[in-house]
Design a protein around this motif. Structure first.
Motif, PDB file in Angstrom:
ATOM      1  N   LEU A  42      10.642   6.105  20.840  1.00  0.00           N
ATOM      2  CA  LEU A  42      11.456   5.279  22.338  1.00  0.00           C
ATOM      3  C   LEU A  42      12.887   4.806  21.766  1.00  0.00           C
ATOM      4  O   LEU A  42      12.295   3.680  21.056  1.00  0.00           O
ATOM      5  CB  LEU A  42      10.593   4.447  23.194  1.00  0.00           C
ATOM      6  N   ASP A  43      13.658   5.105  22.276  1.00  0.00           N
ATOM      7  CA  ASP A  43      15.163   3.985  22.316  1.00  0.00           C
ATOM      8  C   ASP A  43      15.449   3.164  22.883  1.00  0.00           C
ATOM      9  O   ASP A  43      16.011   4.221  24.112  1.00  0.00           O
ATOM     10  CB  ASP A  43      15.721   5.442  21.495  1.00  0.00           C
ATOM     11  N   VAL A  44      15.384   2.317  23.527  1.00  0.00           N
ATOM     12  CA  VAL A  44      16.039   1.173  24.534  1.00  0.00           C
ATOM     13  C   VAL A  44      17.455   0.804  24.498  1.00  0.00           C
ATOM     14  O   VAL A  44      18.088   0.431  25.135  1.00  0.00           O
ATOM     15  CB  VAL A  44      15.540   0.436  24.744  1.00  0.00           C
ATOM     16  N   ASN A  45      18.183   1.835  23.494  1.00  0.00           N
ATOM     17  CA  ASN A  45      19.658   1.696  22.508  1.00  0.00           C
ATOM     18  C   ASN A  45      19.772   3.040  23.777  1.00  0.00           C
ATOM     19  O   ASN A  45      21.261   3.593  23.275  1.00  0.00           O
ATOM     20  CB  ASN A  45      20.086   1.378  21.825  1.00  0.00           C
ATOM     21  N   ARG A  46      19.864   3.360  24.568  1.00  0.00           N
ATOM     22  CA  ARG A  46      19.910   4.570  25.423  1.00  0.00           C
ATOM     23  C   ARG A  46      19.641   4.288  27.058  1.00  0.00           C
ATOM     24  O   ARG A  46      19.892   2.976  27.310  1.00  0.00           O
ATOM     25  CB  ARG A  46      19.170   5.850  24.883  1.00  0.00           C
ATOM     26  N   GLU A  47      20.408   4.837  27.639  1.00  0.00           N
ATOM     27  CA  GLU A  47      20.259   5.425  29.512  1.00  0.00           C
ATOM     28  C   GLU A  47      18.629   5.430  29.320  1.00  0.00           C
ATOM     29  O   GLU A  47      18.069   5.833  28.627  1.00  0.00           O
ATOM     30  CB  GLU A  47      21.115   6.541  29.532  1.00  0.00           C
ATOM     31  N   PRO A  48      18.228   5.117  30.601  1.00  0.00           N
ATOM     32  CA  PRO A  48      17.345   5.220  30.759  1.00  0.00           C
ATOM     33  C   PRO A  48      16.573   6.549  30.815  1.00  0.00           C
ATOM     34  O   PRO A  48      15.295   6.676  30.366  1.00  0.00           O
ATOM     35  CB  PRO A  48      16.867   4.383  31.998  1.00  0.00           C
ATOM     36  N   TYR A  49      17.678   7.906  31.230  1.00  0.00           N
ATOM     37  CA  TYR A  49      17.347   9.163  31.001  1.00  0.00           C
ATOM     38  C   TYR A  49      17.827  10.367  30.229  1.00  0.00           C
ATOM     39  O   TYR A  49      18.423  10.618  30.765  1.00  0.00           O
ATOM     40  CB  TYR A  49      16.967   9.418  32.717  1.00  0.00           C
ATOM     41  N   GLU A  50      17.933   9.699  29.146  1.00  0.00           N
ATOM     42  CA  GLU A  50      18.454  10.334  28.335  1.00  0.00           C
ATOM     43  C   GLU A  50      18.056  11.424  27.713  1.00  0.00           C
ATOM     44  O   GLU A  50      16.802  10.791  26.730  1.00  0.00           O
ATOM     45  CB  GLU A  50      19.770   9.612  27.145  1.00  0.00           C
ATOM     46  N   LEU A  51      17.957  12.769  28.017  1.00  0.00           N
ATOM     47  CA  LEU A  51      17.063  13.480  28.028  1.00  0.00           C
ATOM     48  C   LEU A  51      17.467  14.831  27.361  1.00  0.00           C
ATOM     49  O   LEU A  51      18.112  15.524  28.266  1.00  0.00           O
ATOM     50  CB  LEU A  51      15.479  13.231  29.176  1.00  0.00           C
ATOM     51  N   ASP A  52      16.801  15.344  26.324  1.00  0.00           N
ATOM     52  CA  ASP A  52      16.739  17.174  26.237  1.00  0.00           C
ATOM     53  C   ASP A  52      15.881  17.853  26.434  1.00  0.00           C
ATOM     54  O   ASP A  52      14.814  17.619  26.514  1.00  0.00           O
ATOM     55  CB  ASP A  52      16.521  17.041  24.528  1.00  0.00           C
ATOM     56  N   PRO A  53      16.745  19.008  27.247  1.00  0.00           N
ATOM     57  CA  PRO A  53      15.842  19.481  27.920  1.00  0.00           C
ATOM     58  C   PRO A  53      14.971  20.472  27.151  1.00  0.00           C
ATOM     59  O   PRO A  53      13.775  21.394  27.782  1.00  0.00           O
ATOM     60  CB  PRO A  53      16.587  20.565  29.256  1.00  0.00           C
ATOM     61  N   MET A  59      13.142  19.728  24.551  1.00  0.00           N
ATOM     62  CA  MET A  59      11.706  19.235  23.954  1.00  0.00           C
ATOM     63  C   MET A  59      10.379  19.162  24.926  1.00  0.00           C
ATOM     64  O   MET A  59       9.582  18.910  24.924  1.00  0.00           O
ATOM     65  CB  MET A  59      12.210  17.587  24.358  1.00  0.00           C
ATOM     66  N   PHE A  60      10.991  19.909  26.023  1.00  0.00           N
ATOM     67  CA  PHE A  60       9.762  19.503  27.471  1.00  0.00           C
ATOM     68  C   PHE A  60       9.608  20.902  27.781  1.00  0.00           C
ATOM     69  O   PHE A  60      10.630  21.889  27.893  1.00  0.00           O
ATOM     70  CB  PHE A  60      10.406  18.845  27.925  1.00  0.00           C
ATOM     71  N   GLY A  61       8.115  21.245  28.442  1.00  0.00           N
ATOM     72  CA  GLY A  61       8.151  22.525  28.869  1.00  0.00           C
ATOM     73  C   GLY A  61       8.134  22.767  30.461  1.00  0.00           C
ATOM     74  O   GLY A  61       7.792  23.698  30.787  1.00  0.00           O
ATOM     75  N   GLU A  62       8.459  21.462  30.957  1.00  0.00           N
ATOM     76  CA  GLU A  62       8.688  21.956  32.610  1.00  0.00           C
ATOM     77  C   GLU A  62      10.626  21.215  32.911  1.00  0.00           C
ATOM     78  O   GLU A  62      10.790  20.980  32.012  1.00  0.00           O
ATOM     79  CB  GLU A  62       8.112  20.453  33.353  1.00  0.00           C
ATOM     80  N   ARG A  63      10.546  21.822  34.106  1.00  0.00           N
ATOM     81  CA  ARG A  63      12.299  21.252  34.514  1.00  0.00           C
ATOM     82  C   ARG A  63      12.231  19.776  34.681  1.00  0.00           C
ATOM     83  O   ARG A  63      10.948  18.946  34.580  1.00  0.00           O
ATOM     84  CB  ARG A  63      13.252  21.639  35.138  1.00  0.00           C
ATOM     85  N   LEU A  64      13.476  19.639  33.438  1.00  0.00           N
ATOM     86  CA  LEU A  64      13.198  17.660  33.664  1.00  0.00           C
ATOM     87  C   LEU A  64      14.449  17.191  35.767  1.00  0.00           C
ATOM     88  O   LEU A  64      14.574  17.801  35.748  1.00  0.00           O
ATOM     89  CB  LEU A  64      14.642  17.305  33.121  1.00  0.00           C
ATOM     90  N   PRO A  65      13.951  16.278  35.821  1.00  0.00           N
ATOM     91  CA  PRO A  65      14.722  15.840  37.312  1.00  0.00           C
ATOM     92  C   PRO A  65      15.801  15.577  37.805  1.00  0.00           C
ATOM     93  O   PRO A  65      16.252  15.576  35.861  1.00  0.00           O
ATOM     94  CB  PRO A  65      14.109  14.471  37.695  1.00  0.00           C
ATOM     95  N   PRO A  66      16.466  15.717  38.533  1.00  0.00           N
ATOM     96  CA  PRO A  66      17.896  16.338  38.741  1.00  0.00           C
ATOM     97  C   PRO A  66      18.556  15.125  38.074  1.00  0.00           C
ATOM     98  O   PRO A  66      19.664  14.412  37.428  1.00  0.00           O
ATOM     99  CB  PRO A  66      18.036  16.442  39.962  1.00  0.00           C
ATOM    100  N   TYR A  67      18.125  13.179  37.896  1.00  0.00           N
ATOM    101  CA  TYR A  67      18.567  12.757  37.851  1.00  0.00           C
ATOM    102  C   TYR A  67      18.613  12.348  36.527  1.00  0.00           C
ATOM    103  O   TYR A  67      19.398  11.246  35.826  1.00  0.00           O
ATOM    104  CB  TYR A  67      17.889  11.042  38.147  1.00  0.00           C
ATOM    105  N   VAL A  68      18.302  13.337  35.198  1.00  0.00           N
ATOM    106  CA  VAL A  68      17.708  13.032  34.115  1.00  0.00           C
ATOM    107  C   VAL A  68      20.017  13.015  33.677  1.00  0.00           C
ATOM    108  O   VAL A  68      20.283  14.288  33.967  1.00  0.00           O
ATOM    109  CB  VAL A  68      17.521  13.998  33.322  1.00  0.00           C
TER     110      VAL A  68
END
Length: 296
Positions: free
Chosen positions: A83-94, A96-105
């Protein structure tokens, strides 16, 4: 449930407090954590050495002299690869994930594109961490249970400091690879002072930090290639009396990176950093933190 067992027997982070806070400084080491939960290691495709490539090795030890000098230090035990806390709370790479990410990401940042989002996809040198895609709930759990409490703790430390002294200075502590070079001549800096190009701290504070280290014989540059990440940008509000500096230390000064071992010079550098901190802490007697004066 998901990440809850990961830190049942080991704290995710801690605050090291002086007996009394005597200075308006708060130190933060968000990337030096080296407690790797077994569940996380089981999810990774990397061995126990390779997965450590993203660590700011031993940085909390290098800056440990801040606490006896009267400043609290917040430090992560969870690793940056987790986990990298030197990032915005939801900077996520789609990817990496098996489902669609929420719209606020925020999935379009440069950091996400490089694989270094809030839940990193890679360690340094672009080495993939995971062998298969993660559930979105895994990322949400790490952010809710660790990221948000970490930042709440940092906000509280800065708010308490600001109330007590009238202003606060955050020193965000990091390390950089020995291979880092800067400029056309390929100079290797010993330290890089980042202030988001003058927006996260007063110019006088940044220049004083550079002057102190240069006077000790170190090669010091500012902002390139490291100007400061989310923490420096988010918490540095000089017009409100909140100053934030990021300090990068070249690992070649104190360790052998391939073996993750300290050099004999480690303790000498640690003493120099303690001296640097002491000198920096003496600045509040002047106008270094009056941003209205510095900005004229």
């Amino acid at each position: 449930m998901l990440c809850e067992p990961d830190f049942t027997n080991h704290p995710a982070f801690e605050v090291r407090q002086p007996a009394e806070q005597r200075v308006p400084f708060v130190f933060n080491s968000p990337h030096s954590g080296r407690y790797y939960p077994e569940r996380f290691l089981g999810m990774s495709r990397l061995d126990r050495i390779s997965i450590r490539r993203s660590e700011d090795y031993f940085v909390e030890e290098l800056f440990s002299g801040a606490v006896p000098l009267g400043a609290p230090m917040l430090l992560a035990h969870f690793p940056r690869a987790y986990l990298d806390v030197n990032r915005e709370p939801y900077e996520l790479d789609p990817r990496m994930f098996g489902e669609r990410l929420p719209p606020y990401v925020n999935s379009r940042s440069i950091r996400v594109a490089g694989g270094l989002g809030t839940i990193p996809r890679v360690v340094s040198e672009g080495i993939e961490i995971y062998g298969k895609r993660l559930p979105v709930a895994e990322a949400q759990a790490r952010i809710a249970n660790i990221y948000k409490p970490y930042h709440q703790t940092l906000r509280d430390l800065l708010a308490q400091t600001h109330r007590r002294f009238g202003f606060a200075v955050l020193i965000d502590c990091h390390s950089m690879p020995a291979s880092v070079r800067y400029g056309q001549d390929g100079v290797r800096p010993d330290f890089i002072i980042g202030d988001r190009f003058g927006t996260s701290a007063s110019r006088e504070l940044s220049e004083a930090a550079m002057s102190i280290l240069s006077g000790m014989g170190y090669l010091v540059t500012s902002n390139k290639p490291y100007a400061g990440g989310f923490i420096t940008e988010h918490y540095g509000r000089p017009l409100k009396g909140l100053h934030a500096l990021q300090i990068e230390v070249n690992r070649g000064l104190y360790m052998d990176e391939p073996t993750i071992t300290k050099k004999a010079s480690f303790h000498l550098l640690q003493e120099d950093i303690a001296s640097f901190i002491s000198q920096l802490m003496s600045l509040p007697d002047s106008n270094f933190f009056d941003y209205s004066v510095a900005a004229e």
